[in-house]
Design an enzyme around this catalytic site. Structure first.
Site, PDB file in Angstrom:
ATOM      1  CB  THR A 174      43.025  56.786  59.473  1.00 48.41           C
ATOM      2  OG1 THR A 174      42.717  57.478  60.663  1.00 48.41           O
ATOM      3  CG2 THR A 174      42.792  57.687  58.283  1.00 48.41           C
ATOM      4  CG  ASP A 226      38.831  58.578  60.052  1.00 47.45           C
ATOM      5  OD1 ASP A 226      37.974  58.938  60.885  1.00 47.45           O
ATOM      6  OD2 ASP A 226      40.058  58.700  60.236  1.00 47.45           O
TER       7      ASP A 226
END
Ligand code: GP9
Ligand code: MN
Length: 634
Positions: free
Chosen positions: A300, A474
């Protein structure tokens, strides 16, 4: 003779006991601090044992070095310095709920609050944390049992202690790796590092990391920016400015959807859609179906890095950790300069991925982390705060905040191991051979439900007229370890090409001023920044960006992965093998050569910027401009 020997033996025994007591006291103290003062989220008995064991190697090391350098005195100095290091961390932890890092120390002057609140974080009972120092001093210097020589460690004993530290640490690391593989490479959370290797070892590790970083940085100089700028100039494209400024002055909500891959979009399980709400929503905005994630180990955080800088993350480790002290020309600071209130919303610990430090470097005005949400056990599951509550709390915050704002929201529930409370399961589990994939369908379906609630409430709010939503995944959620199960679900064999195509993540731009469009351009997260600044009509003068506006019709269609693979409009190149992008058929390797070369060059230019911290030289604009001009004249 006999008596002498007896005393000798007694002396040795006394010495061993003294060593054991001093080492034992420090060990107990560290154990107490690590398990009672810090909250390290020990999850099982094995982790508790690792935590109890991990101080040992560092204790042998610091006492070994102390004795080697200064004998008995050195040992006491190690005891005192070790105790102080622990204590300073305790103070820091009380204030910041975090452990000290070297880059953090460099910023200490800027850390508002610490100075002012020092009295409030001192506790009277802290004195007890130093009682053992007095006992150690007494033992080392004043205790002299009858007719025995007092405790006098020899330097060679120091060497022995330091050497014993090595196997102790190896055992520690092996043990910790059972719980978390590649612990040191991944450098996740500092909490995690301290839990697994102990506070003092963590500092040694941090120092090594810093040393490496500094060396690369020190060896770099402003000349190294020249080839970077040249590269940028050579690859510069005239932007068509299509849709430029259509969202001028509007608020921006970026929605980073955890582990969300494109294959779930418009796909079904047991005859039911996996993302019914998103499937409809995407018809109302600009939807990109050839958009890839470009993250590596930083997951992320890497996607956040790509977005903020339009540069590539690193191949090893998380740049959020390793290069948080660099200078950046982040998108948040650009937007702040343009009047935006820039913030991140994410209901996890603020230290995770070193976000609290890195967000400052990127120029965010505020970070709403776990402590800013009403997280209760009833509203949490697995990784923490359930998306539905995160969404509604966040929307409340956005309604109140200064306008225009730029809020990046990061969801959490659709994260490995993809588990949910029973009442939140809106679809039956999958029936493939992978439990992970089977559960992923359910968390994806849950996320879609939470998204629906959020977007519908957003549409009813005053924000709707003046806000654009940018929604993207992501990174992957289902790794290649589950290829077989993925094949069962998709009904085809997952070869390298299919696996590569599975790295596509959804990307949607949605808002009142945005006209619906299906966009098939090949792009990735590195392209988000130029796309956004174009939509907002904001001049972005940072010359070091690798992305190309996704809305530009004549853009360079080349998506480069961190492994040096790529997708272009025609080909997909994977580890030297070339495929036709549309059909997936293998084609002549030559066709992909230019793509591979471009990928290598671009990644190495991007890496040189990060390793050399080269953006700090951008201010020397004279050099940059001259070179730019020279280049054009050539
Ligand atoms: C943690 C969340 C998940 O805060 O962003 O991180 P990941 O493991 O996906 O990188
Ligand atoms: Mn993630």
């Amino acid at each position: 003779m006999f008596t002498k020997n007896k005393y000798l033996n007694k002396n040795t025994a006394f010495k061993l006991i003294a060593y054991a007591v001093v080492i034992g006291m420090f060990w107990l103290k560290m154990n107490y601090i690590q398990s009672n003062i810090f909250t390290l989220n020990v999850e099982n008995a094995n982790e508790a044992s690792i935590l109890a064991f991990n101080p040992l190697s560092s204790i042998f090391l610091i006492f070994g070095i102390g004795i080697l350098l200064g004998g008995r005195r050195g040992m006491l100095v190690s005891y005192i310095l070790g105790s102080l290091l622990l204590y300073v961390n305790i103070l820091f932890y009380r204030e910041y709920n975090d452990f000290i890092t070297i880059p953090m120390l460099n910023q200490v002057a800027n850390l508002a609050g610490m100075g002012g609140s020092i009295q409030t974080i001192l506790e009277f009972s802290d004195i007890l944390l130093f009682v053992d120092v007095l006992i150690a001093a007494f033992l080392l210097f004043y205790l002299k049992p009858q007719r025995l020589t007092s405790f006098t460690p020899k330097r060679r004993e120091g060497i022995i202690l330091a050497i014993i530290a090595i196997p102790l640490f190896m055992v520690n690391l092996q043990w910790a790796e059972q719980e978390r593989t590649d612990l040191l490479e991944r450098t996740f959370d500092r909490n995690m590092l301290v839990k697994y290797i102990g506070l003092i070892n963590y500092h040694v590790y941090d120092a090594v990391l810093q040393g490496k970083t500094e060396m690369k940085k020190t060896l770099a100089d402003s000349n190294e920016l020249v080839p970077v700028i040249n590269y940028m100039n050579e690859n510069k494209q005239e932007d068509s400015d299509r849709l430029e400024g259509v969202a001028e002055g509007k608020n921006v909500i970026l929605l980073s959807l955890e582990s969300t891959q494109t294959f779930v979009v418009d796909n079904k399980l047991h005859g039911e859609e996996l993302t019914p709400y998103f499937n409809d929503l995407k018809e109302e905005g600009i939807y990109f179906d050839n958009f890839y994630h470009q993250v590596k180990q930083g997951r992320t955080s890497d996607s956040e890095f790509l977005l903020a800088n339009s540069m590539y993350p690193l191949n090893r480790g998380a740049v959020f950790f390793t290069h948080s002290g660099n200078e950046y020309e982040g998108l948040p600071s650009l937007l702040s300069e343009n009047g935006y209130f820039t913030n991140v919303m994410h209901a996890n610990d603020k230290t995770f991925w070193n976000r609290n430090v890195m967000y400052d470097s990127l120029g965010y005005d505020e970070f709403f982390s776990k402590e800013d949400y009403e997280v209760t056990p009833e509203k949490s599951h697995g990784w923490g705060y359930l998306d539905e509550y995160f969404f509604s709390d966040s929307l409340d915050k956005m309604k109140e905040m200064d306008k225009p704002f730029y809020s990046k929201m990061i969801t959490l529930t659709n994260h490995y191991p993809f588990s949910l409370p029973e009442e939140e399961k809106f679809i039956e589990e999958g029936e493939t051979s992978s439990g992970t994939l089977n559960r992923y369908f359910q968390t994806i379906r849950y996320q879609d439900e939470a998204l629906k609630q959020f977007v519908e409430e957003f549409k009813q709010s005053e924000l709707y007229d003046n806000t654009i939503l940018v929604i993207y995944g992501d990174h992957f959620g289902i790794s290649e370890n589950h290829q077989e199960a993925m094949g069962e679900y998709l009904g085809k064999e997952i070869n390298d090409y299919e696996q590569f195509q599975l790295q596509r993540v959804p990307m949607l731009i949605y808002g009142k001023s945005i006209e619906a469009e299906k966009n098939h351009t090949v792009g990735g997260q590195v392209d988000l920044r130029p796309t956004l600044t174009n939509l907002l009509g904001i001049e972005d003068s940072n010359p070091v960006q690798f992305g190309h506006d996704l809305l530009d019709k004549d853009r360079r269609e080349l998506m480069i992965t961190r492994d040096g693979d790529f997708a272009s409009d025609e080909y997909v190149g994977i580890q030297g093998v070339c495929y036709d992008r549309e059909t997936g058929e293998e084609v002549e390797a030559d066709s992909c050569e230019p793509g591979f070369e471009a990928a290598q060059e671009e990644l190495s230019v991007s890496d040189s910027v990060i390793y050399g911290d080269l953006l700090r030289y951008l201010d020397e604009t004279e050099m940059v401009d001259t070179k730019g001009k020279q280049n054009k004249e050539e």
